[in-house]
Design an enzyme around this catalytic site. Structure first.
Site, PDB file in Angstrom:
ATOM      1  N   GLU A   1       0.832  -1.210   0.000  1.00 59.30           N
ATOM      2  CA  GLU A   1       0.000   0.000   0.000  1.00 59.30           C
ATOM      3  C   GLU A   1       0.863   1.256   0.000  1.00 59.30           C
ATOM      4  OE1 GLU A   1      -3.084   0.147  -0.517  1.00 59.30           O
ATOM      5  OE2 GLU A   1      -3.679  -1.944  -0.193  1.00 59.30           O
TER       6      GLU A   1
ATOM      7  N   ASN B   1       0.955   4.015  -2.924  1.00 59.06           N
ATOM      8  CA  ASN B   1       0.738   5.434  -2.624  1.00 59.06           C
ATOM      9  C   ASN B   1       1.828   6.296  -3.255  1.00 59.06           C
ATOM     10  OD1 ASN B   1      -1.610   5.774  -1.274  1.00 59.06           O
ATOM     11  ND2 ASN B   1      -0.751   5.529   0.763  1.00 59.06           N
TER      12      ASN B   1
ATOM     13  N   ARG C   1      -7.205   5.894  -1.973  1.00 58.03           N
ATOM     14  CA  ARG C   1      -5.896   5.887  -1.311  1.00 58.03           C
ATOM     15  C   ARG C   1      -6.075   6.022   0.186  1.00 58.03           C
ATOM     16  NH1 ARG C   1      -2.940   2.917  -2.137  1.00 58.03           N
ATOM     17  NH2 ARG C   1      -3.727   2.144  -4.079  1.00 58.03           N
TER      18      ARG C   1
END
Lengths: 833, 114
Positions: free
Chosen positions: A752, A756, A800
């Site tokens: 993640e 990002n 996000r």
């Protein structure tokens, strides 16, 4: 005198006339007037001829008038002051001009000859005067005088005109032409309030070029279609003379108002035309000259001729200035294009090149400009200046241009002067250049071909940058993938590596390191350097690296391996003269066997002693033709806790110092870090010895006999690469015995964080790099993920935002540091939750 | 292209979507489009995640959107997830509704038919 000439009469004898000549009749009717006066001027005798000319009767004159009484007032004075004294002094006067006042009052120009007769004692007795009619002669003289006056006036105009022509010849710009022309009406005709208007055909308007703006009620420019007299003259191309305010009232009410305000009673509006003199039909109007007179004034034909000539001269000068302007502008554009191409060449990378272009354009040529490139997942943007056009309309136009590969140059509409040009190479549209021309420049439509040239050059430059970028990214990815793949490690040893690319935007080098287990007990470590840079060097490096892995065997040893590599290099020419430092470590006996093919010597630090360079086992570079090809190797027993450093020449070689000084510095720096933990050691050495501003790639490998607590990876900003990172991480976590649940959590959170960085940090930079460092201890796993991207509001995006929540839920601690790019540090305790 | 990650089959009236391997940012949007194309008109949808070895937030977004669309259309849906494993962990962290999740394919298929 006797002359016996046959043809001519004998002049010594009186000729007899063929009729009776009466002397009295001859006197009376002679072709001139005769007067006889007393010395005081009283007429005593006069002939018929004089009486006929003067209109008097004989009785009016004889004994009653003096000669001077028959003259005009001015002539009488002249008679007193010149004629009479001269006659007295010299006894005669000749060809004195007088005006005889006739009985009816009219004047008769005469010429007078007089002789003073004296008596025997010498006293004046009588004056005999002959009078000639001078009418013809006088009128001729008058004509001469009038002609001279006309010539003088004309000369003044011609002089003024000549001055203007001379000034115009030296006026290279329209503004200077205007300054010269605006002075002419005053000098030539005594006119006032002159103005010169320039016709801008592109914009269909007239701009005041010179002269006080007495006429324009608002602003400078008059549309060509306007009803203003200046516009009308420009449209019709003929001379207008408005003789009076009343006349203006009838035809040009606006002008009448202006005339009343400026006090002009007569106005002249004159088109300035290019073309041949006298050719008025179809001649191109380049401007208008207007001037006025304080009185009502009629212009004579010759004055009108001069006025027209002036308009023509000024028109030609404007035409010349325009051509000159065109030539200068062409030259300026050519220079601009050449300089821009050169300036773009100076920066090889894509985004900096696009920014350099914008810097060239704004504000010199455009007040706003933006480049949009369809590269990578998101469009790349560079823009500057203002005002920024409406984004929606801009997007529509950009889409249109991208779809049609055709420029959109619009002069009107809501985004006036906004031009969007396709950046295309070989028919493929890479992106668009949008701009609004700077104020004062011609509109984009007038510069279409120049802007087309510019777009072509820019497209080529940006395409080259894109290819460069692509190759660079491919080479770098290739190099990194080769460098980064699964280095071994177990409790018996650890390998720490560092690769630092050259600081300048150079292509990737051919440096590499590698470490692999030949057998469970035999470890091979390699550092090498392929000649050259770029994707070829990276590919060759990959081939050599694979060759070494394939050729290494439990039995062969370093010298045999180098011999086999020589044979390999004979078939792979690009690998010739590559240098390699190769060492094998027997993990059961801690014995090191090494060989260097043209490479810098390894540096060994054993516990309790200073680092020493391993100078044995040396031979020439791979495939060398001139160097020593007999491959030799050397054995060294290693004490537990020994550290062996392999490196490439970028670490120690500097132009500014000798190689010995470099060796000494490295040994000193290495000794200084003898007690430092292995993780970070190689990076620290590189920072210490080369610093951030280094011109060459640097590659280091440090083997410590004793395990890697740290995993370091760098991946490109591409979602496709996250999976390979997870693979590495999964294996590394497993090798450290990290439990499944913790491993899953670390994998998820790391994915993640990297996603990002790619989606937000590098949304504008498809070539960004994300660095991942993972450290495992007995208690916890710590992950650090760094990007150098430019984040904007990472929490704004709902999707996000979910990624961030997942990171926070999967890990025990998550912290962000945004001082230089973004660094996410996450920690999770090992074991079940 | 997406065969590695998604395959389709019929199970009674239901469309069975089998997901496998690692679902992340790089492939989730494409997989999503593939599922919509195949299962768009289905009467019921079963998504089998038991072979999924990794699931990130992009995968969650895909599933979340899918569930939302089908719920609105009144099409029953079930996700089959192993007792443990990557997919289970991610979905639990995202607090997916327990009534959506099942551990057994046959039981899920039966529940859908009710």
């Amino acid at each position: 005198m006797t002359e016996s000439g046959e043809g001519g009469p004998d002049v010594t004898q009186d000729l007899r006339v063929p009729w009776e000549e009466d002397p009295g009749d001859l006197y009376e009717h002679a072709p001139c007037g005769y007067l006889t006066t007393l010395p005081d001027g009283t007429i005593v005798k006069v002939n018929e001829t004089f009486l006929a000319w003067s209109g008097y009767e004989r009785t009016d004159l004889v004994g009653r008038r003096r000669f001077r009484d028959l003259l005009g007032a001015g002539d009488r004075i002249y008679h007193e002051t010149h004629y009479a004294p001269l006659l007295n002094m010299r006894g005669s006067v000749s060809e004195v001009a007088f005006d005889l006042i006739r009985k009816d009052g009219r004047r008769l120009p005469i010429l007078v000859n007089s002789v003073l007769g004296r008596d025997s004692s010498g006293l004046p007795r009588a004056v005999r005067t002959t009078v000639f009619n001078a009418t013809e002669r006088r009128s001729y003289e008058k004509e001469l005088l009038a002609a001279r006056r006309a010539a003088e006036a004309s000369e003044q105009r011609v002089g003024a005109l000549q001055q203007v022509v001379a000034d115009l010849a030296a006026a290279p710009t329209a503004a200077e032409v205007g300054d010269a022309v605006v002075r002419a009406p005053g000098a030539a005709f005594g006119a006032e309030g002159a103005q010169v208007w320039l016709l801008d055909a592109d914009r269909a308007q007239l701009t005041l070029l010179a002269g006080a703006d007495g006429g324009a009620p608002a602003g400078d420019d008059i549309p060509l279609a306007s009803s203003r007299p200046v516009a009308r003259v420009a449209r019709r191309g003929d001379l207008h003379v408005i003789g009076s305010v009343a006349e203006a009232e009838k035809h040009f009410p606006e002008l009448a108002e202006t005339m009343r305000r400026t006090g002009h009673r007569t106005m002249v509006l004159l088109p300035l035309t290019a073309g041949f003199a006298g050719e008025s039909v179809g001649a191109e109007v380049l401007g208008v000259l207007s001037f006025g007179f304080g009185e009502e004034r009629e212009l004579s034909d010759s004055e009108l001729r001069v006025v027209r000539l002036l308009g023509h001269q000024a028109g030609q000068a404007l035409d010349r200035a325009r051509l000159y302007d065109d030539a200068r502008r062409r030259e300026e554009r050519a220079t601009f294009l050449a300089e821009t191409t050169r300036a773009l060449d100076e920066v090889p990378r894509l985004l900096p090149r696009a920014r350099r272009l914008i810097d060239r354009l704004v504000p010199r040529m455009a007040e706003w400009a933006a480049v949009r490139l369809q590269v990578g997942p998101a469009p790349l943007l560079a823009g500057e200046g203002g005002p920024v056009p409406d984004p929606e309309r801009l997007a529509q136009r950009v889409a249109l241009v991208t779809a049609n590969n055709k420029a959109e140059l619009t002069d009107d509409g809501p985004d006036r002067d906004l031009a969007v040009l396709p950046l295309a190479v070989g028919g493929r549209v890479l992106g668009t250049l949008a701009l609004r021309m700077a104020p004062g420049r011609p509109p984009a439509s007038a510069e279409a071909s120049f802007l087309g040239d510019l777009a072509d050059r820019v497209a080529l430059a940006l395409e080259n940058a894109r290819l460069y970028e692509q190759e660079r990214a491919v080479a770098r990815t290739l190099q990194r993938s080769l460098l980064a793949s699964d280095l071994p490690g177990d409790p018996r040893f650890a390998v720490e590596t560092h690769y630092q690319a050259a600081a300048q935007d150079l292509e990737v080098g051919g440096d590499w390191f590698d470490a692999f287990l030949i057998t469970p007990d035999k470890l091979a470590v390699v550092v090498g350097d392929v000649v050259g840079r770029g994707i070829d060097a990276a590919t060759t490096m990959g081939q050599l690296r694979s060759a070494i892995r394939a050729l290494a065997s439990a039995e062969a040893g370093p010298a045999r391996l180098l011999e086999r590599l020589d044979r390999f290099v004979d078939r792979v020419e690009s690998a010739r003269m590559a240098t390699v430092a190769y060492a094998e470590v027997d993990l059961s006996s801690n014995e090191l066997t090494y060989a260097c093919a043209g490479h810098l010597p390894p540096l060994l630090a054993e516990p309790g002693s200073a680092p020493a360079y391993l100078l044995e086992g040396r031979s020439g570079a791979l495939g060398t033709l001139a160097g020593r090809r007999a491959r030799i190797e050397h054995r060294v027993p290693l004490a537990a806790g020994s550290r062996l450093l392999l490196y490439t020449d970028g670490l120690i070689e500097r132009r500014t110092r000798g190689i010995d000084a470099g060796f000494a510095m490295l040994a000193r720096a290495y000794a200084g870090r003898r007690a430092s933990p292995l993780p970070g050691l190689t990076a620290g050495l590189a920072a210490n010895l080369v610093g951030p501003e280094h011109a060459d790639d640097v590659c280091l490998l440090c083997l410590a006999l004793g395990t890697e607590d740290r995993l370091e990876r760098s991946i490109g900003a591409d979602p496709q690469l996250i999976a390979s990172l997870r693979a590495d991480l999964r294996g590394w976590l497993a090798s450290h015995g990290v439990d499944e649940q913790t491993a899953q959590a670390v994998l998820l959170a790391s994915s993640e964080a990297v996603a990002n960085a790619i989606e937000h940090g590098y949304r504008n930079d498809p070539f960004g790099i994300v660095d991942i460092t993972t450290v495992v201890s007995a208690e916890a796993v710590e992950v650090r993920i760094t990007d150098r991207g430019d984040w904007q509001n990472p929490h704004g995006d709902l999707a996000r935002g979910r990624g961030l929540r997942l990171m926070e839920q999967a890990m025990d601690e998550v912290t962000f540091d945004r001082t230089d790019g973004t660094t996410v540090t996450m920690r999770r305790a090992r074991g079940q939750r | 292209m997406t065969d590695r990650w998604v395959t389709f089959a019929s199970l009674g009236d239901a469309e069975l979507v089998r997901l496998a391997g690692e679902i992340d940012l790089s492939n989730a949007p494409e997989i999503g489009r593939e599922i919509v194309r195949h299962a768009g008109g289905a009467e019921a949808v079963l998504i089998d995640l038991t072979a999924v070895s990794f699931l990130d937030s992009a995968g969650v977004r895909l599933l979340d959107g899918l569930v939302g669309d089908l719920d609105r259309a009144g099409v029953p849906i079930k996700l089959v997830v192993g007792e443990t494993g990557a997919a289970r962990m991610t979905l639990q962290l995202c607090a997916f509704r327990e009534d959506l999740l099942s551990t057994d394919l046959d039981r899920a298929a039966k529940e859908l038919r009710i």
